[in-house]
Enzyme design. Structure first.
Site, PDB file in Angstrom:
ATOM      1  N   LYS A  22     -60.966 -43.147 -30.198  1.00  0.00           N
ATOM      2  CA  LYS A  22     -62.693 -43.310 -29.674  1.00  0.00           C
ATOM      3  C   LYS A  22     -63.341 -45.127 -28.733  1.00  0.00           C
ATOM      4  O   LYS A  22     -62.966 -45.691 -28.958  1.00  0.00           O
ATOM      5  CB  LYS A  22     -63.749 -43.060 -31.240  1.00  0.00           C
ATOM      6  CG  LYS A  22     -65.146 -43.744 -30.376  1.00  0.00           C
ATOM      7  CD  LYS A  22     -65.930 -43.124 -31.660  1.00  0.00           C
ATOM      8  CE  LYS A  22     -67.570 -43.234 -31.228  1.00  0.00           C
ATOM      9  NZ  LYS A  22     -68.342 -43.217 -32.697  1.00  0.00           N
ATOM     10  N   LYS A  70     -62.167 -38.672 -27.854  1.00  0.00           N
ATOM     11  CA  LYS A  70     -64.043 -39.328 -27.127  1.00  0.00           C
ATOM     12  C   LYS A  70     -64.425 -40.498 -26.435  1.00  0.00           C
ATOM     13  O   LYS A  70     -64.207 -41.758 -27.008  1.00  0.00           O
ATOM     14  CB  LYS A  70     -64.312 -39.696 -28.726  1.00  0.00           C
ATOM     15  CG  LYS A  70     -66.494 -39.365 -28.637  1.00  0.00           C
ATOM     16  CD  LYS A  70     -66.988 -39.943 -30.341  1.00  0.00           C
ATOM     17  CE  LYS A  70     -68.295 -40.149 -29.786  1.00  0.00           C
ATOM     18  NZ  LYS A  70     -68.757 -40.212 -31.093  1.00  0.00           N
ATOM     19  N   TYR A  80     -72.362 -29.450 -27.376  1.00  0.00           N
ATOM     20  CA  TYR A  80     -73.662 -28.819 -27.878  1.00  0.00           C
ATOM     21  C   TYR A  80     -74.022 -28.132 -27.388  1.00  0.00           C
ATOM     22  O   TYR A  80     -74.962 -27.186 -27.542  1.00  0.00           O
ATOM     23  CB  TYR A  80     -74.407 -30.310 -27.249  1.00  0.00           C
ATOM     24  CG  TYR A  80     -74.037 -31.534 -27.624  1.00  0.00           C
ATOM     25  CD1 TYR A  80     -74.722 -32.088 -29.161  1.00  0.00           C
ATOM     26  CD2 TYR A  80     -73.933 -32.467 -27.628  1.00  0.00           C
ATOM     27  CE1 TYR A  80     -74.352 -33.102 -29.579  1.00  0.00           C
ATOM     28  CE2 TYR A  80     -72.984 -33.762 -28.062  1.00  0.00           C
ATOM     29  CZ  TYR A  80     -73.583 -33.756 -28.858  1.00  0.00           C
ATOM     30  OH  TYR A  80     -73.566 -35.138 -30.000  1.00  0.00           O
TER      31      TYR A  80
HETATM   32  C1  PBG Z   1     -71.659 -42.320 -34.434  1.00  0.00           C
HETATM   33  C2  PBG Z   1     -71.458 -41.817 -34.241  1.00  0.00           C
HETATM   34  C3  PBG Z   1     -72.004 -41.553 -32.557  1.00  0.00           C
HETATM   35  C4  PBG Z   1     -71.642 -40.409 -32.249  1.00  0.00           C
HETATM   36  C5  PBG Z   1     -70.597 -39.763 -32.711  1.00  0.00           C
HETATM   37  N1  PBG Z   1     -70.937 -39.838 -33.505  1.00  0.00           N
HETATM   38  C6  PBG Z   1     -72.325 -42.622 -31.998  1.00  0.00           C
HETATM   39  C7  PBG Z   1     -71.941 -44.401 -31.640  1.00  0.00           C
HETATM   40  O1  PBG Z   1     -70.725 -44.410 -31.806  1.00  0.00           O
HETATM   41  O2  PBG Z   1     -72.592 -44.707 -30.912  1.00  0.00           O
HETATM   42  C8  PBG Z   1     -71.095 -39.786 -30.111  1.00  0.00           C
HETATM   43  C9  PBG Z   1     -72.031 -38.724 -29.870  1.00  0.00           C
HETATM   44  C10 PBG Z   1     -72.328 -38.150 -28.652  1.00  0.00           C
HETATM   45  O3  PBG Z   1     -72.944 -39.205 -27.944  1.00  0.00           O
HETATM   46  O4  PBG Z   1     -72.262 -37.301 -28.333  1.00  0.00           O
HETATM   47  N2  PBG Z   1     -70.669 -43.331 -34.278  1.00  0.00           N
END
Ligand code: PBG
Length: 333
Positions: free
Chosen positions: A202, A256, A321
């Protein structure tokens, strides 16, 4: 060139692109409804739905309407729905106790779906950000995000979600050691069949902005997440993190964001052969929708093209989404 390749004019690759049936015959990858996980936003109240301004077409729904949405998704054949709570700022604290409250919004939604809808897996998010007064995924002590104390909180959060009936736990926090700690706790609690999809690779991305609006974390967040989320410049590090999370007991792994990181998806799939997912995140969705709503691109075609790209890159599935919209479209043929 491959040894068996003829040269022009014996080879005319356009022959196979001439008609739709020929194109269908030689198509290499296919997007199906089985590939979809639908992220949804849960809010409190009854009978309430509201659009997220930075994600046109995406709504926050109260638990009763989330149950309805899950039933519709199950009817469309979508295999999983992933819950993200929009938490009342009054429940945000430094210790984030609401994260493991069995009656928090997310856990109530899990129970409600499980009681009324069959045929769809329920996935959760494990990170402290919806409950943290600082908007961070981990505890903040003297301006630093502390790892081990955060992992203890995440374990409590995971157990509460498993207890509520979650099928797939999604640790998205990027702390070290959390997959092993959660797996060990699940085994000890007799929750041996609960699966973990680790947000293993991530990145600290600019594409999460609309999501932070959707869960109400934008205002709370101080600073950035670069001390725990990955540097977008790195690729080998992603491979090391996936290796670690699989070794600690993750059943599935995730990359991600999605499209800007397709090279990572391919490397992860080719290196490990493990179930590999990509998250087409909020900013990716918002870009496509914004351009489409301005008449600048064909939104329907861009949606299908972007999702097909994940399959071509080697992903087993996509959190998107667009899930219900694309499922409806695929069902219509
Ligand atoms: C929280 C989380 C995030 C997303 C999913 N879980 C945001 C972040 O890490 O700040 C992002 C998902 C998206 O942007 O659609 N930990």
């Amino acid at each position: 060139m491959l040894p068996t390749q003829a040269s022009f004019p014996a080879a005319r690759p356009r022959r196979l692109r001439r008609t739709a049936p020929l194109r269908a015959l030689v198509r290499e990858t296919t997007l199906t409804v089985d590939d979809l996980i639908w992220p949804v936003f849960v809010r409190d109240g009854v009978g309430l739905r509201e659009e997220v301004p930075s994600m046109p077409g995406v709504e926050r729904r109260s638990v009763d309407l989330i149950v309805e949405a899950a039933a519709e998704a199950a009817d469309l054949g979508i295999p999983a729905i992933c819950l993200f709570p929009y938490t009342d700022p009054a429940f945000k604290t430094e210790r984030c106790e609401e994260a493991w409250n069995p009656e928090n919004l997310s856990n109530r939604a899990i129970r409600a779906i499980k009681a009324e809808v069959t045929g769809i897996a329920v996935m959760t998010d494990i990170a402290l950000d919806p409950y943290n007064i600082n908007g961070h995924d981990g505890y903040v002590v003297d301006g630093e995000i502390v790892n081990d104390e955060t992992v203890e909180a995440l374990v409590k959060m995971a157990l509460a979600q498993a207890e509520a009936g979650a099928d797939i736990l999604g640790p998205s926090d990027m702390m070290d050691g959390r997959i092993g700690a959660i797996r060990t706790a699940l085994e000890a609690a007799g929750k041996k069949d609960v699966t973990i999809m680790s947000y293993a690779a991530k990145y600290a991305s600019a594409f999460y902005g609309p999501f932070r609006d959707a869960v109400g974390a934008s205002g709370a967040l101080k600073g950035d997440k670069k001390t725990y989320q990955m540097n977008p410049a790195n690729s080998d590090e992603a491979i090391r993190l996936v290796a670690r999370d699989l070794a600690e007991g993750a059943d599935m792994v995730m990359v991600k964001p999605g499209l800007p990181y397709l090279d990572i998806c391919t490397r992860v799939k080719e290196t490990f052969g493990a179930p590999t997912f990509a998250y087409q995140v909020s900013g990716e969705y918002a870009m496509i929708e914004a351009a489409a709503r301005n008449g600048w691109i064909d939104g329907e075609a861009a949606m299908l093209e972007s999702l097909t790209a994940f399959k071509r890159a080697g992903c087993d599935g996509i959190l998107t989404y667009f899930a219900p919209r694309v499922a409806g479209r695929l069902q219509a043929g």
